[in-house]
Design a protein around this motif. Structure first.
Motif, mmCIF file in Angstrom:
data_model
loop_
_atom_site.group_PDB
_atom_site.id
_atom_site.type_symbol
_atom_site.label_atom_id
_atom_site.label_comp_id
_atom_site.label_asym_id
_atom_site.label_seq_id
_atom_site.Cartn_x
_atom_site.Cartn_y
_atom_site.Cartn_z
ATOM 1 N N ARG A 38 -17.744 -4.650 -29.367
ATOM 2 C CA ARG A 38 -17.210 -5.894 -29.717
ATOM 3 C C ARG A 38 -15.661 -6.143 -29.238
ATOM 4 N N LEU B 209 -12.586 4.046 -26.322
ATOM 5 C CA LEU B 209 -11.863 2.635 -26.311
ATOM 6 C C LEU B 209 -10.899 2.676 -25.942
ATOM 7 N N GLY C 248 -10.311 -4.383 -30.106
ATOM 8 C CA GLY C 248 -11.768 -4.383 -30.465
ATOM 9 C C GLY C 248 -12.324 -3.100 -30.969
ATOM 10 N N SER C 249 -13.415 -2.887 -30.709
ATOM 11 C CA SER C 249 -14.346 -1.646 -31.299
ATOM 12 C C SER C 249 -15.470 -1.706 -30.479
ATOM 13 N N SER D 233 -19.491 0.889 -30.819
ATOM 14 C CA SER D 233 -20.393 1.706 -31.631
ATOM 15 C C SER D 233 -21.163 2.551 -30.645
ATOM 16 N N THR E 51 -18.518 4.941 -34.821
ATOM 17 C CA THR E 51 -17.535 3.735 -34.460
ATOM 18 C C THR E 51 -16.188 4.014 -33.917
ATOM 19 N N SER F 188 -12.529 2.744 -33.062
ATOM 20 C CA SER F 188 -11.616 1.387 -33.229
ATOM 21 C C SER F 188 -10.335 1.984 -33.824
ATOM 22 N N GLU F 189 -9.434 0.810 -33.723
ATOM 23 C CA GLU F 189 -8.068 1.115 -34.197
ATOM 24 C C GLU F 189 -7.099 1.581 -33.380
#
Lengths: 147, 211
Positions: free
Chosen positions: A136, B38, B48-49, B51, B60, B62-63
């Protein structure tokens, strides 16, 4: 009998032409060392400015590196000893045809997402022999080790 | 009766010999595995992120820039950890060094109702040509847009005329014609939403993207 052979030959030839007419998915931006594009079983050197199409396979040797910019502005870079297939590329925002699929068989990949990931994030898939990666946005690095 | 007994014994012996002399078990090679990271955006855009899915389970990322997992084939991904910048540079330095510069977009504006560029926008054309020269053989897309004055289909044609004007300016100055793609979105893709039949200077435009 002969007309039948001719018909088959003609259909195969026509099908090949239709396949060749699908628009390019992007262009090679950086190519160093051994870097090739495999299309329909034959390999050509991946030169800067060369077009890349859906279903192409990109390969680099021990000294090879390769970068692409796709039409949706996503950027793919491959390190040495890598193999990547562009399994799906659909970019037609006006009629909602969007999708990006790549398969990293081995090696190292950097993917910086583009417009497809922004408009239809669920259609972006990076695959390896081990996992399926959904992106994403926006910048993902993958190393696929296959013994 | 006795013959049956001999046969059974013989069969047993043959089976035992076959098992002993058959192919030895070779040490199985390590299964394939992935490292997925990421990474920070190359132009400081949003993180963004992502999976990562394996063996029916998913993790996941993310962050945190550098959030990463190492996944072994056939096993669910473990909990993500953060890969330090030095490790990212060591493992991924080769690919990080060749990320192409991002696409750049130019917006050129037009006088009301026609395909005449405003003086300001015309003065921007040399900047586009300079970038094209720097980039080697970039793809250049030229998309024409209109405001909502007049009928929708007339505006598709007008958008195409505007795109053609810009294309001709670029190819006239030496840009290879096969690198340029033109299209028109007519009045369907405005920068500012307006009611129908409304003049709008910001919507009368051509967007040039150099990839």
């Amino acid at each position: 009998m002969r007309w039948r052979v001719c018909l088959v030959a003609f259909v195969l030839f026509a099908a090949r032409d239709v396949a060749a007419q699908s628009p390019p998915a992007g262009r090679v931006k950086v190519a160093t060392g051994a870097a090739t594009i495999v299309r329909g079983g034959s390999a050509v050197a991946a030169a800067v400015g060369a077009e890349v199409f859906e279903a192409d396979v990109l390969r680099t040797g021990p000294d090879g590196r390769l970068s692409l910019m796709l039409k949706d502005e996503s950027r793919l870079s491959l390190g040495p000893n890598s193999e990547l297939a562009l399994t799906r590329f659909a970019y037609s925002p006006q009629d909602q045809q969007l999708g990006l699929g790549v398969r990293l068989a081995s090696g190292v990949l950097s993917y910086v997402s583009g417009i497809i990931a922004r408009l239809a994030p669920d259609t972006v898939r990076l695959q390896t022999p081990t996992s399926i990666i959904g992106v994403r946005g926006t910048h993902v690095l993958v190393r696929a080790e296959t013994p | 009766m006795r013959r049956w007994w001999v046969r059974a014994a013989l069969l047993l012996a043959v089976t035992a010999i076959a098992a002993a002399c058959g192919p030895r078990r070779v040490a199985t090679p390590a299964p394939p595995r992935d490292l997925v990271v990421l990474a920070p955006h190359p132009e400081d855009g949003p993180l963004g992120s992502a999976s990562v899915e394996s063996a029916g389970a998913s993790a996941t990322l993310s962050e945190q820039p550098g959030a990463s997992v190492t996944v072994t084939a056939g096993q669910p991904p473990p909990a993500p950890t953060v890969l330090p910048p030095a490790e990212i540079a060591r493992i991924f330095g080769d690919v990080l060094a060749i990320i192409p510069p991002p696409a750049r977009r130019f917006v050129l504006y037009f006088e009301l109702g026609g395909d005449t560029l405003t003086a300001e926008s015309r003065a921007q054309v040399p900047e586009i040509l300079t970038l094209v020269r720097e980039r080697g053989r970039p793809d250049v897309s030229v998309v024409g847009h209109t405001d909502t004055t007049g009928a929708a289909d007339t505006n598709v044609a007008l958008g195409l005329r505007r795109a053609t004007t810009v294309r001709d300016l670029l190819t006239g100055a030496g840009l290879e014609a096969s690198l340029v793609e033109i299209a028109s979105h007519g009045e369907t893709n405005p920068i500012e939403r307006t009611p129908d039949n409304t003049g709008n200077a910001r919507n009368r435009r051509v967007e040039v993207t150099v990839r």
